[in-house]
Design a protein around this motif. Structure first.
Motif, short mmCIF file in Angstrom:
data_model
loop_
_atom_site.label_atom_id
_atom_site.label_comp_id
_atom_site.label_asym_id
_atom_site.label_seq_id
_atom_site.Cartn_x
_atom_site.Cartn_y
_atom_site.Cartn_z
N ALA A 80 0.83 -1.20 0.00
CA ALA A 80 0.00 0.00 0.00
C ALA A 80 0.87 1.26 0.00
N ALA A 81 1.93 1.24 0.80
CA ALA A 81 2.84 2.39 0.86
C ALA A 81 3.53 2.60 -0.48
N LEU A 82 4.00 1.53 -1.08
CA LEU A 82 4.67 1.61 -2.38
C LEU A 82 3.74 2.21 -3.44
N VAL A 83 2.52 1.70 -3.49
CA VAL A 83 1.56 2.15 -4.51
C VAL A 83 1.15 3.60 -4.28
N TRP A 84 0.90 3.96 -3.04
CA TRP A 84 0.48 5.33 -2.71
C TRP A 84 1.53 6.35 -3.15
N ARG A 85 2.79 6.10 -2.79
CA ARG A 85 3.87 7.02 -3.15
C ARG A 85 4.07 7.06 -4.67
N ALA A 86 4.08 5.87 -5.29
CA ALA A 86 4.35 5.80 -6.73
C ALA A 86 3.24 6.49 -7.53
N ARG A 87 2.00 6.32 -7.13
CA ARG A 87 0.89 6.96 -7.84
C ARG A 87 0.96 8.48 -7.69
N SER A 88 1.27 8.95 -6.50
CA SER A 88 1.37 10.39 -6.27
C SER A 88 2.49 11.00 -7.12
N MET A 89 3.59 10.27 -7.23
CA MET A 89 4.70 10.75 -8.06
C MET A 89 4.35 10.69 -9.54
N ALA A 90 3.72 9.59 -9.95
CA ALA A 90 3.40 9.40 -11.37
C ALA A 90 2.41 10.45 -11.86
N LEU A 91 1.51 10.90 -10.99
CA LEU A 91 0.53 11.92 -11.36
C LEU A 91 1.08 13.33 -11.23
N LYS A 92 2.39 13.44 -10.89
CA LYS A 92 3.08 14.72 -10.80
C LYS A 92 2.36 15.69 -9.86
N MET A 93 2.00 15.17 -8.68
CA MET A 93 1.35 16.03 -7.70
C MET A 93 2.32 17.10 -7.22
N LYS A 94 1.83 18.31 -7.11
CA LYS A 94 2.66 19.41 -6.60
C LYS A 94 2.97 19.17 -5.12
N PRO A 95 4.10 19.67 -4.63
CA PRO A 95 4.50 19.39 -3.24
C PRO A 95 3.43 19.76 -2.21
N HIS A 96 2.65 20.81 -2.47
CA HIS A 96 1.64 21.22 -1.50
C HIS A 96 0.27 20.56 -1.74
N GLN A 97 0.19 19.69 -2.77
CA GLN A 97 -1.05 18.96 -3.03
C GLN A 97 -1.29 17.94 -1.91
N LEU A 98 -2.48 17.96 -1.31
CA LEU A 98 -2.82 16.93 -0.33
C LEU A 98 -3.05 15.61 -1.06
N SER A 99 -2.42 14.56 -0.58
CA SER A 99 -2.58 13.23 -1.13
C SER A 99 -3.21 12.34 -0.06
#
Length: 433
Positions: free
Chosen positions: A267-286
């Motif tokens: 779950a941790a791997l997928v959560w981080r990878a998806r947030s990175m892959a979608l190019k979330m801005k640093p201040h975007q709440l994930s």
């Protein structure tokens, strides 16, 4: 990893009968069934396909006849939705309109389908009958069934069921009951239909605040990428060796976290990878939400045969910058805390909140992980052995499924989700172990 089996869809031609309405074999109770605030929030239709390797000439008749028998016990599925005086959904059991049942035949062998764990939408449309009235809230059927026979003697059982009626555990219990009656057995589990046991308290007793109830705005233009690009669904296989390697990567002070389960690590791997892959801005709440079956947390008040939704989604919330910049062990710690938070008081408080505020917790920057790893469908035997596969079609875009790895003898997990094409290419690189 596997993408959709488009080849199977291209070669699969089926012939369908007109829908036949299946009614309960005997008279069933009338009146209405109360739906909890959790049920009321589950306004989606879930498509599932069970694939069986063999049958005989009587397969359609056996399954259809057993359906009329099982609907005597699961009679709300033969009714229709209605709204009460407060605008909340109930099940109208006076409307005994039954279940549309379709017989189909395919022009190929069942192995030509390949893996059906995540099914191409067009292929799902051939194996699962979707009634044209399904989006008419008070007219659409709550369940449809399609049995498709293949040249080899195998068959698929495709269902579309309204999520407000049932969660995964209840669906498997229903399927087991249906299969037991098909084999001439008595039910090993009687369904329990009184959903008022999950009624909100008067007055509500909301204790929080919880991250679950925080609304997340899209400040990274994620919505546009989902609308602009082709959506690609893929599944990723993690065998026991990969899972062990992943857990060794998750360290605190050089020591492997003893409390980090396979589920939490993935779950941790997928959560981080998806947030990175979608190019979330640093201040975007994930936000990560975890579908949690709370039956065992309310052991004294939720009977084993409870037929309804007993799921909540405890969540983790942080900025994308925090999630990505900190070690993955930070994410696993957040996930463990979210899971540990689920107590009886948490469940009751959450029900009170949903009933009071009618809150929708999902957004494109949120990810819901639903685990099917404990759903034991292997014993669903209509008389010709258990299914070789269980699959689903048309999963929501913010949903990630964890399923059993059926391609190998080794214990493992399949992670399946959909992303815009460019994000999927990045995600694929980020989860490679």
């Amino acid at each position: 990893m596997d993408a959709f089996n488009t080849t199977a869809n291209d070669v699969l031609t089926i012939e369908r009968s007109v829908p036949h309405t299946v009614l309960p074999e005997q008279d069933t109770p009338g009146g209405s069934i109360f739906l909890s605030s959790i049920d009321n929030a589950a306004l989606t239709i879930i498509s599932t396909v069970y694939a069986f390797d063999r049958s005989d000439a009587n397969v359609v008749g056996v399954i259809k006849h057993a359906l009329s028998k099982v609907l005597v016990y699961y009679y709300p599925l033969a009714g229709r939705l209605a709204k009460d005086s407060q605008g909340k959904l109930t099940v109208d059991c006076e409307k005994k309109l039954g279940v549309p049942f379709v017989e189909a035949s395919a022009d190929c062998r069942i192995e030509n389908l390949g893996s059906i764990q995540i099914i191409d939408p067009d292929l799902a449309g051939k194996l699962v009958y979707r009634d044209p009235t399904e989006n008419m809230l008070e007219d659409g059927p709550l369940l449809t069934v399609q049995v498709t026979k293949f040249k080899c003697g195998g068959f698929t059982l495709g269902m579309a069921i309204h999520h407000c009626m049932v969660d995964g555990v209840g669906a498997i219990n229903f399927m087991n009951s249906w299969a037991e009656l098909a084999r001439g057995k008595s039910l090993s589990l009687i369904p329990y239909h009184d959903r008022t046991i999950l009624k909100s308290r008067v007055p509500p007793q909301i204790r929080g605040p919880y991250d679950d109830f925080v609304r997340v705005s899209d400040v990274s233009d994620i919505t546009a990428s989902f609308e602009r690009e082709q959506i690609v669904y893929k599944s990723f296989h993690f065998d026991a060796d990969k899972l062990e390697t992943l857990k060794k990567m998750i360290t605190t002070g050089g020591q492997e976290m003893s409390s980090c389960s396979n589920f939490v690590a993935l779950a941790a791997l997928v959560w981080r990878a998806r947030s990175m892959a979608l190019k979330m801005k640093p201040h975007q709440l994930s936000k990560l939400l975890i579908a949690f079956d709370f039956r065992l947390k309310l052991r004294t008040s939720v009977p084993e045969g409870y037929f309804g939704n007993a799921l909540l989604a405890p969540s983790c919330l942080c900025t994308a910058g925090e999630l990505i910049d900190q070690p993955i062990s930070s994410a696993t710690g957040k996930i463990n805390k979210a899971i540990e938070r689920v107590t009886e008081d948490y469940v009751r408080s959450s029900i009170d909140f949903f009933d009071t505020y009618h809150y929708d917790p999902y957004s494109v920057s949120s990810l819901l992980i639903s685990s099917w790893l404990r759903l034991d469908y292997s014993c669903i035997d209509f008389g010709w052995g258990g299914p070789r596969q269980l699959g689903t079609g048309n999963p929501p875009l913010n949903l990630c499924l964890f399923m059993r790895d059926e391609s190998k003898n080794k214990m493992g997990t399949v992670v399946a989700l959909g992303l815009p094409l460019s994000a999927m290419n990045t995600f694929e690189e980020l989860v490679r172990i």
